[in-house]
Design an enzyme around this catalytic site. Structure first.
Site, mmCIF file in Angstrom:
data_model
loop_
_atom_site.group_PDB
_atom_site.id
_atom_site.type_symbol
_atom_site.label_atom_id
_atom_site.label_comp_id
_atom_site.label_asym_id
_atom_site.label_seq_id
_atom_site.Cartn_x
_atom_site.Cartn_y
_atom_site.Cartn_z
ATOM 1 N N ASP A 327 0.734 -1.175 0.112
ATOM 2 C CA ASP A 327 -0.113 -0.036 -0.291
ATOM 3 C C ASP A 327 0.902 1.066 0.055
ATOM 4 O O ASP A 327 1.840 1.387 0.792
ATOM 5 C CB ASP A 327 -0.862 0.007 1.337
ATOM 6 C CG ASP A 327 -1.726 1.214 1.158
ATOM 7 O OD1 ASP A 327 -2.965 1.260 0.521
ATOM 8 O OD2 ASP A 327 -1.555 2.175 1.994
ATOM 9 N N GLU A 358 1.467 0.146 -4.983
ATOM 10 C CA GLU A 358 0.752 1.126 -5.410
ATOM 11 C C GLU A 358 2.061 2.163 -5.468
ATOM 12 O O GLU A 358 2.690 2.692 -4.491
ATOM 13 C CB GLU A 358 -0.059 1.995 -4.411
ATOM 14 C CG GLU A 358 -1.601 1.426 -4.436
ATOM 15 C CD GLU A 358 -2.513 1.741 -3.315
ATOM 16 O OE1 GLU A 358 -3.404 2.149 -3.704
ATOM 17 O OE2 GLU A 358 -1.854 2.012 -2.187
#
Length: 644
Positions: A327, A358
């Protein structure tokens, strides 16, 4: 953003106190229990042991200061199942804290638990292994509670929304409906949204609670609300292992969604044991907030990086996790991500574990000297086997992820043709902000837990949506929406790179237009299995696409040159494009791919030869001979053809 110094936490501090022992926490083995805590500036550390029922400590013991900031205590006792915490004194202040390196805890994570992990293994777990790595990876993002919370999931009420839903079978050995659906779909990896212990749900509260889980509290402990007994520290461990074992047994590998960029609260166990060290700060001393969650972990500092690498290796070894999705990877560093890749390769073999994330952050964050953020702009510095989500293809296909009524290629948006073609080639020429080293780095997708589901986005781009059409608009499987959905899927399933899909996308998953359902009711977030029944033809199309993709070698290649096989990229007219895939089919056969998002049919001219239709807008699992060297591509559909 350039680094800013705060206090004494510089390279000299790291050189003095960095500990590489890998044995922090509480280890039970051979009738002994060893406690070790890294707290370099502590003046005193006291261990408190608690009775099984909790309450006041039953024993208090002093730890001894050792080298490199490590405090330790060795007891000739088997303390498996014993809860504990620490009192850490430094600078005249005493802070009570759980153990940041703990691998077990009690309800809500406020007390750590000593554990002999060998006693937490379900039957046969020592022989558990993932299925062999397939020729292509198809990643399916799934939330534990979403999966089985619906009463129509086929799971008994006591296990709905729990780890146990994955391993349960009825008296005849049949899988529940939700698990049978997952097994039949053909995905190769299940990416589980956070399953470490997070702080945003009361583990002793009701089942009406919900959160995505991006609020880490105990990084190395499974979340208790997904277990049948959150107060039993060993139960959550065993049931989490049973879930992973069941997914492996049913032919799927498991990816863990990890959030090492921030913690639930800046007043965390890390902060209480080493005040000031584990968090980034701005020049004025305030906490940085590149995560938009109130704090940023100081990746780039030696012990922060050690903590993250050891945590990843722990989950891979102890729980048999097969990959990691990071993340807000843009808040971590290139150097750390490459180190994680090397460590996993050394332990399990090159490329055996997936690593991707990400490549962005919510805001700037001060970096340590000599480090680089793992952002899209720095893809060239990352190992080719560290992947990143490609939001460029996502937005080109369906439109802006944040503005609900702004369409993309499949739903009426203008000017997306070139971007769609560049996505098909794996962005080999790069863009101003995204230049991957190889197709292995490109994670293609059109929906994920963040932002609108694909179906909701398509609904909200319909003419007149802004006038307000109510919840009923999301329920009806309208033909034009189904056509757009199938075309969107066909596009990203025929792009160079890796494949990722949101759970339920294959049956038009809806959250009634809610784009940020991180703490919405479980009834809104859950997978609706009655809807899966109504949208079964769409699911069949996805199932066919998965089989098609895995049968076309030219779409599965990941090397740097893979994108070069995409030739004769052509924009024929608005919303109509095509390209060839050299050597893309079995035996090196030539492929032709066309996308027609317009409202008129299109005649695709083909090179000389005998052509077969492999996929069109209705069926993606066919071998239909084509008469001649032209193919009719109907409006709002696509086509894949193979020569020979």
């Amino acid at each position: 953003m350039k680094a800013t110094k705060h206090g004494k936490f510089d390279k000299e501090f790291d050189a003095k106190y960095c500990y590489d022992g890998g044995d922090l926490g509480a280890v039970c083995a051979g009738g002994r229990t060893v406690f070790k805590l890294w707290s370099p500036e502590a003046d005193r550390v006291e261990l408190s042991l608690y009775p099984p029922c909790g309450g006041r400590p039953c024993r208090k013991l002093e730890l001894e200061r050792g080298e490199r900031g490590v405090w330790s205590l060795e007891l000739e006792e088997d303390l498996h199942g014993t809860y504990y915490d620490y009192a850490v004194e430094s600078g005249g202040v005493c802070r009570r804290t759980a153990d940041p390196w703990a691998v077990a805890c009690g309800r809500n994570g406020v007390l750590s638990m000593a554990v002999d992990l060998s006693r937490t293994n379900p039957e046969g777990f020592d022989r558990d292994a993932p299925p062999p790595r397939p020729p292509e990876d198809v990643i399916y993002e799934l939330h534990v509670k979403d999966f089985s919370f619906d009463p129509d999931s086929g799971v008994p009420a006591a296990l709905r929304g729990k780890y146990g839903a994955f391993s349960w079978r009825d008296g005849q050995g049949n899988l529940p409906r939700c698990m049978a659906h997952l097994c039949s779909l053909g995905v190769t990896h299940v990416q589980l949204m956070p399953i470490y212990d997070f702080g945003s749900v009361d583990e002793g509260g009701g089942e009406d609670q919900f959160n995505w889980g991006y609020d880490p509290m105990n990084y190395n402990v499974p979340e208790g609300s997904y277990s049948t007994d959150p107060a039993g520290g060993a139960v959550r461990i065993r049931e989490c292992k049973e879930m992973i074992q069941a997914l492996h047994r049913n032919g799927m590998r498991v990816v863990m969604d990890v959030v090492y960029n921030h913690t639930f609260s800046a007043d965390s166990w890390l902060e209480r044991t080493a005040p000031g060290y584990f968090y980034r700060r701005n020049a004025d001393g305030t906490l940085s907030n590149g995560s938009a969650c109130g704090n940023d972990i100081a990746a780039g500092r030696a012990m922060a990086d050690n903590y993250i690498v050891n945590s990843v290796l722990y989950w891979a070894r102890e729980y048999h996790i097969d990959g990691f999705r990071f993340d807000l990877m843009g808040l971590l560093t290139v150097e750390l991500m490459n180190r994680i890749r090397r460590a996993l390769d050394a332990a399990f073999g090159p490329g055996e574990k997936l690593v991707y994330g990400e490549p962005w952050r919510a805001a700037d964050s001060p970096m340590e000297p000599g480090t680089h953020p793992a952002l899209k702009a720095n893809m060239g510095l990352l190992d080719p086997e560290v992947g990143a989500f490609c939001d460029l293809t996502r937005d080109a296909v369906k439109g802006d992820a944040f503005l609900e009524t702004v369409p993309g290629f499949v739903n009426g948006g203008r000017g997306w043709e070139e971007a769609v073609l560049r996505g098909a080639a794996g962005w080999r020429e790069g863009s101003r902000e995204f230049r991957p080293r190889a197709c292995s780095q490109v994670i293609n997708y059109v929906s994920a837990h963040d932002n609108f589901t694909l179906w909701d986005k398509l609904v909200m781009c319909l003419p007149g949506w802004e006038l307000g059409q109510g919840a009923a608009a999301f329920e009806e499987p309208r033909p034009e929406l189904l056509a757009q959905n199938r075309l969107a899927a066909l596009i990203y399933f025929t792009c160079q790179g890796r494949l990722f899909m949101q759970a339920g996308e294959e049956f038009g998953r809806t959250k009634l237009g809610e784009g940020n359902s991180y703490r919405s009711a479980p009834e809104l977030n859950m997978l609706n299995w009655e809807r899966a029944r109504r949208f079964a033809p769409l699911t069949d199309y996805y199932r066919q696409l998965i089989r098609l993709r895995r049968s076309l070698p030219g779409l599965c290649a990941k090397e740097p040159e893979a994108g070069e096989r995409i030739t004769r990229r052509t924009v024929h007219r608005p919303w109509v494009v095509s390209f060839l895939v050299e050597g893309g089919g079995p035996g090196g056969a030539l492929l032709a791919v066309a996308y027609n998002a317009s409202d008129r049919d299109f005649i695709l001219p083909l090179p000389e030869g005998a052509w077969t239709v492999r996929a069109d807008g209705r069926c993606a699992d066919q071998h239909t001979p084509l008469a001649g060297n032209e193919a009719l591509v109907p409006a709002r559909s696509g086509m894949v053809l193979q020569r020979g």
